[in-house]
Design an enzyme around this catalytic site. Structure first.
Site, PDB file in Angstrom:
ATOM      1  N   LYS A   2      14.767  -5.591   7.656  1.00 22.96           N
ATOM      2  CA  LYS A   2      14.875  -4.517   8.664  1.00 22.96           C
ATOM      3  C   LYS A   2      16.114  -4.623   9.552  1.00 22.96           C
ATOM      4  O   LYS A   2      16.625  -3.615  10.022  1.00 22.96           O
ATOM      5  CB  LYS A   2      13.625  -4.501   9.552  1.00 22.96           C
ATOM      6  CG  LYS A   2      12.411  -3.943   8.862  1.00 22.96           C
ATOM      7  CD  LYS A   2      11.257  -3.818   9.823  1.00 22.96           C
ATOM      8  CE  LYS A   2      10.083  -3.195   9.103  1.00 22.96           C
ATOM      9  NZ  LYS A   2       8.959  -2.896   9.975  1.00 22.96           N
ATOM     10  N   ALA A  53       7.510 -10.933  19.415  1.00 23.69           N
ATOM     11  CA  ALA A  53       8.794 -10.362  19.859  1.00 23.69           C
ATOM     12  C   ALA A  53       9.739 -10.169  18.671  1.00 23.69           C
ATOM     13  O   ALA A  53      10.951 -10.269  18.808  1.00 23.69           O
ATOM     14  CB  ALA A  53       9.419 -11.267  20.919  1.00 23.69           C
ATOM     15  N   GLN A 101       3.971   5.939  10.175  1.00 24.06           N
ATOM     16  CA  GLN A 101       5.405   5.698   9.990  1.00 24.06           C
ATOM     17  C   GLN A 101       5.849   6.284   8.641  1.00 24.06           C
ATOM     18  O   GLN A 101       6.959   6.779   8.512  1.00 24.06           O
ATOM     19  CB  GLN A 101       5.796   4.213  10.166  1.00 24.06           C
ATOM     20  CG  GLN A 101       5.219   3.208   9.169  1.00 24.06           C
ATOM     21  CD  GLN A 101       5.899   3.229   7.809  1.00 24.06           C
ATOM     22  OE1 GLN A 101       7.095   3.496   7.708  1.00 24.06           O
ATOM     23  NE2 GLN A 101       5.143   2.961   6.767  1.00 24.06           N
ATOM     24  N   LEU A 104       0.827  -1.203   0.000  1.00 22.41           N
ATOM     25  CA  LEU A 104       0.000   0.000   0.000  1.00 22.41           C
ATOM     26  C   LEU A 104       0.866   1.261   0.000  1.00 22.41           C
ATOM     27  O   LEU A 104       0.359   2.365  -0.138  1.00 22.41           O
ATOM     28  CB  LEU A 104      -0.905   0.005   1.230  1.00 22.41           C
ATOM     29  CG  LEU A 104      -1.926  -1.142   1.289  1.00 22.41           C
ATOM     30  CD1 LEU A 104      -2.568  -1.217   2.655  1.00 22.41           C
ATOM     31  CD2 LEU A 104      -2.994  -0.950   0.222  1.00 22.41           C
ATOM     32  N   ARG A 128       5.379 -16.726  21.236  1.00 22.87           N
ATOM     33  CA  ARG A 128       5.334 -18.181  21.080  1.00 22.87           C
ATOM     34  C   ARG A 128       6.673 -18.788  21.487  1.00 22.87           C
ATOM     35  O   ARG A 128       6.732 -19.783  22.200  1.00 22.87           O
ATOM     36  CB  ARG A 128       4.997 -18.471  19.606  1.00 22.87           C
ATOM     37  CG  ARG A 128       4.801 -19.887  19.260  1.00 22.87           C
ATOM     38  CD  ARG A 128       4.486 -20.000  17.789  1.00 22.87           C
ATOM     39  NE  ARG A 128       5.523 -19.385  16.937  1.00 22.87           N
ATOM     40  CZ  ARG A 128       5.516 -19.408  15.624  1.00 22.87           C
ATOM     41  NH1 ARG A 128       4.503 -19.976  14.985  1.00 22.87           N
ATOM     42  NH2 ARG A 128       6.477 -18.854  14.925  1.00 22.87           N
ATOM     43  N   TYR A 144      -2.769  -5.549   8.487  1.00 27.39           N
ATOM     44  CA  TYR A 144      -3.858  -5.004   7.677  1.00 27.39           C
ATOM     45  C   TYR A 144      -3.904  -5.869   6.441  1.00 27.39           C
ATOM     46  O   TYR A 144      -2.998  -6.692   6.211  1.00 27.39           O
ATOM     47  CB  TYR A 144      -3.625  -3.522   7.330  1.00 27.39           C
ATOM     48  CG  TYR A 144      -2.285  -3.270   6.713  1.00 27.39           C
ATOM     49  CD1 TYR A 144      -2.094  -3.374   5.355  1.00 27.39           C
ATOM     50  CD2 TYR A 144      -1.178  -2.975   7.514  1.00 27.39           C
ATOM     51  CE1 TYR A 144      -0.839  -3.184   4.787  1.00 27.39           C
ATOM     52  CE2 TYR A 144       0.069  -2.788   6.959  1.00 27.39           C
ATOM     53  CZ  TYR A 144       0.228  -2.894   5.598  1.00 27.39           C
ATOM     54  OH  TYR A 144       1.472  -2.723   5.051  1.00 27.39           O
ATOM     55  N   ASP A 146       8.994   3.334  12.636  1.00 28.65           N
ATOM     56  CA  ASP A 146       7.920   2.414  13.065  1.00 28.65           C
ATOM     57  C   ASP A 146       7.452   2.761  14.468  1.00 28.65           C
ATOM     58  O   ASP A 146       6.267   2.780  14.757  1.00 28.65           O
ATOM     59  CB  ASP A 146       8.435   0.967  13.092  1.00 28.65           C
ATOM     60  CG  ASP A 146       8.362   0.298  11.731  1.00 28.65           C
ATOM     61  OD1 ASP A 146       7.601   0.779  10.873  1.00 28.65           O
ATOM     62  OD2 ASP A 146       9.070  -0.711  11.529  1.00 28.65           O
TER      63      ASP A 146
HETATM   64  P1  ATR Z   1       8.065  -8.305  12.465  1.00 28.45           P
HETATM   65  O1  ATR Z   1       9.337  -7.602  12.073  1.00 28.45           O
HETATM   66  O2  ATR Z   1       6.853  -7.815  11.711  1.00 28.45           O
HETATM   67  O3  ATR Z   1       7.846  -8.255  13.948  1.00 28.45           O
HETATM   68  P2  ATR Z   1       9.121 -10.978  12.605  1.00 28.45           P
HETATM   69  O4  ATR Z   1      10.395 -10.452  13.140  1.00 28.45           O
HETATM   70  O5  ATR Z   1       9.156 -12.019  11.553  1.00 28.45           O
HETATM   71  O6  ATR Z   1       8.196  -9.822  12.033  1.00 28.45           O
HETATM   72  O7  ATR Z   1       8.269 -11.511  13.863  1.00 28.45           O
HETATM   73  C1  ATR Z   1       7.122 -12.243  13.701  1.00 28.45           C
HETATM   74  C2  ATR Z   1       6.482 -12.510  15.078  1.00 28.45           C
HETATM   75  O8  ATR Z   1       5.265 -13.236  14.861  1.00 28.45           O
HETATM   76  C3  ATR Z   1       7.342 -13.368  16.000  1.00 28.45           C
HETATM   77  O9  ATR Z   1       7.143 -12.924  17.321  1.00 28.45           O
HETATM   78  C4  ATR Z   1       6.746 -14.777  15.809  1.00 28.45           C
HETATM   79  O10 ATR Z   1       6.897 -15.626  16.916  1.00 28.45           O
HETATM   80  P3  ATR Z   1       8.187 -16.584  17.057  1.00 28.45           P
HETATM   81  O11 ATR Z   1       9.258 -15.720  17.653  1.00 28.45           O
HETATM   82  O12 ATR Z   1       7.751 -17.666  17.960  1.00 28.45           O
HETATM   83  O13 ATR Z   1       8.522 -17.055  15.671  1.00 28.45           O
HETATM   84  C5  ATR Z   1       5.278 -14.428  15.656  1.00 28.45           C
HETATM   85  N1  ATR Z   1       4.504 -15.463  14.968  1.00 28.45           N
HETATM   86  C6  ATR Z   1       4.548 -15.786  13.671  1.00 28.45           C
HETATM   87  N2  ATR Z   1       3.656 -16.763  13.399  1.00 28.45           N
HETATM   88  C7  ATR Z   1       3.024 -17.059  14.565  1.00 28.45           C
HETATM   89  C8  ATR Z   1       2.008 -17.973  14.957  1.00 28.45           C
HETATM   90  N3  ATR Z   1       1.461 -18.787  14.075  1.00 28.45           N
HETATM   91  N4  ATR Z   1       1.631 -17.996  16.244  1.00 28.45           N
HETATM   92  C9  ATR Z   1       2.204 -17.168  17.139  1.00 28.45           C
HETATM   93  N5  ATR Z   1       3.168 -16.269  16.845  1.00 28.45           N
HETATM   94  C10 ATR Z   1       3.570 -16.221  15.578  1.00 28.45           C
END
Ligand code: ATR
Length: 296
Positions: free
Chosen positions: A66, A134, A265, A16, A157, A229, A103
């Site tokens: 990032k 996280a 952002q 977007l 998780r 989104y 962000d």
């Molecule tokens: P971003 O920069 O957008 O935060 P990222 O660094 O890839 O993206 O982080 C994705 C987050 O989504 C992580 O906290 C991930 O949890 P894990 O650390 O356990 O991988 C969480 N995540 C992704 N899929 C998930 C799911 N199906 N259930 C719970 N948490 C999920």
């Protein structure tokens, strides 16, 4: 030559960002062009090597770059170093790039704006925030909220990541940060989902919804925010609303949808690129029009 700006990400399906920037560049009469650079992780080094000769002046950086882009930047802000991620890159001449993070500013603006509309009060000091995830986005949001004096409970998780985040930030701020168990139902004032749960669980049915859509849990919060989104996710029942947002609305809890952080952002990013205020309304209208007209 036209200055080139763009989104550096992979994969890029339905971004977007171009509509917002195209509208902003046009109304401001800027001789600039915004593109999409779909670069896989293994191509990042080559892309950055060619960036200057290809007249790339600014980048919006998204997943999965990032954190990985930081070694290619000559300078970063203290925010980037604390968060460990950048979403904004500016060319500063002499083959050097500068990395910033907007962000966290975008998230804070979206939350404050919602509170202001809700009750005229924007002070987040001592609010209790339950933050799901996280990753890089979660770290940016935690940084913003701790800085504003809110206390943060991170549920992830993979608990090692939330523990690491709590350790990294605990020394930086007076406000408290703790790692909580992923599925614990401890509540607070503000719930924020930063996980890519929806992206990874396309087509999920009502009875498979995750614990954080539990109605009794949601009812305790003042505000529920989801940074996701609809960027092509076919399980969104509404162009903007994730199942979490819909559940919160049904419980009469105030919500913040993901495009708000995206807009703010970008507005901050524009300021760094052009050293002048962004045409916020133009960007907002372009974003909303695109969302309203898109059938993914
Ligand atoms: P971003 O920069 O957008 O935060 P990222 O660094 O890839 O993206 O982080 C994705 C987050 O989504 C992580 O906290 C991930 O949890 P894990 O650390 O356990 O991988 C969480 N995540 C992704 N899929 C998930 C799911 N199906 N259930 C719970 N948490 C999920």
């Amino acid at each position: 030559m036209k200055k080139r700006y763009g989104l550096l990400a992979h994969p890029v399906k339905h971004s977007l960002s171009p509509v917002m920037y195209d509208a902003a560049f046009e109304v401001m009469g800027l001789d600039a062009h915004y593109e999409v650079f779909d670069v896989p992780p293994e191509g990042l080094g080559e892309f950055m090597k060619r960036a200057v000769s290809e007249n790339i002046t600014g980048l919006s950086v998204s997943l999965p770059h990032k954190e990985a882009i930081i070694p290619y930047l000559k300078y970063t802000t203290a925010d980037v170093r604390a968060i460990g991620a950048t979403n904004t890159v500016v060319y500063c001449g002499n083959n050097e790039f500068f990395g910033l993070n907007t962000d966290y500013k975008g998230a804070l603006k979206a939350i404050k704006e919602r509170y202001k509309k809700l009750c005229g009060r924007v002070n987040l000091k001592d609010k209790i925030v339950v933050l799901l995830g996280a990753g890089g986005s979660s770290r940016a949001i935690a940084y913003a909220l701790l800085k504003a004096g809110a206390h943060v409970w991170v549920k992830n998780r993979t608990k090692e990541k939330s523990l690491k985040m709590a350790v990294d930030f605990a020394e930086m701020f007076r406000a408290e940060i703790h790692a909580d168990d992923w599925e614990s139902l401890n509540t607070g004032d503000i719930l924020i989902n930063t996980t890519s749960f929806w992206l990874n669980n396309k087509g999920i049915s009502e009875d498979e919804l995750p614990f954080f859509c539990n109605r009794e849990f949601l009812r305790e919060f003042e505000v529920v925010m989801d940074i996701s989104y609809n960027n092509g996710m076919d399980n969104f029942p509404h162009p903007l609303k994730t199942p979490l947002i819909l559940a919160a609305e049904e419980e009469r809890v105030a919500t913040i949808t993901g495009e708000k952080m995206l807009l703010h952002q970008a507005v901050e990013q524009f300021k760094y690129w052009f050293d002048e205020p962004a045409p916020v309304w133009v960007m907002k209208e372009a974003l909303e029009a695109k969302l309203a007209s898109t059938h993914f």
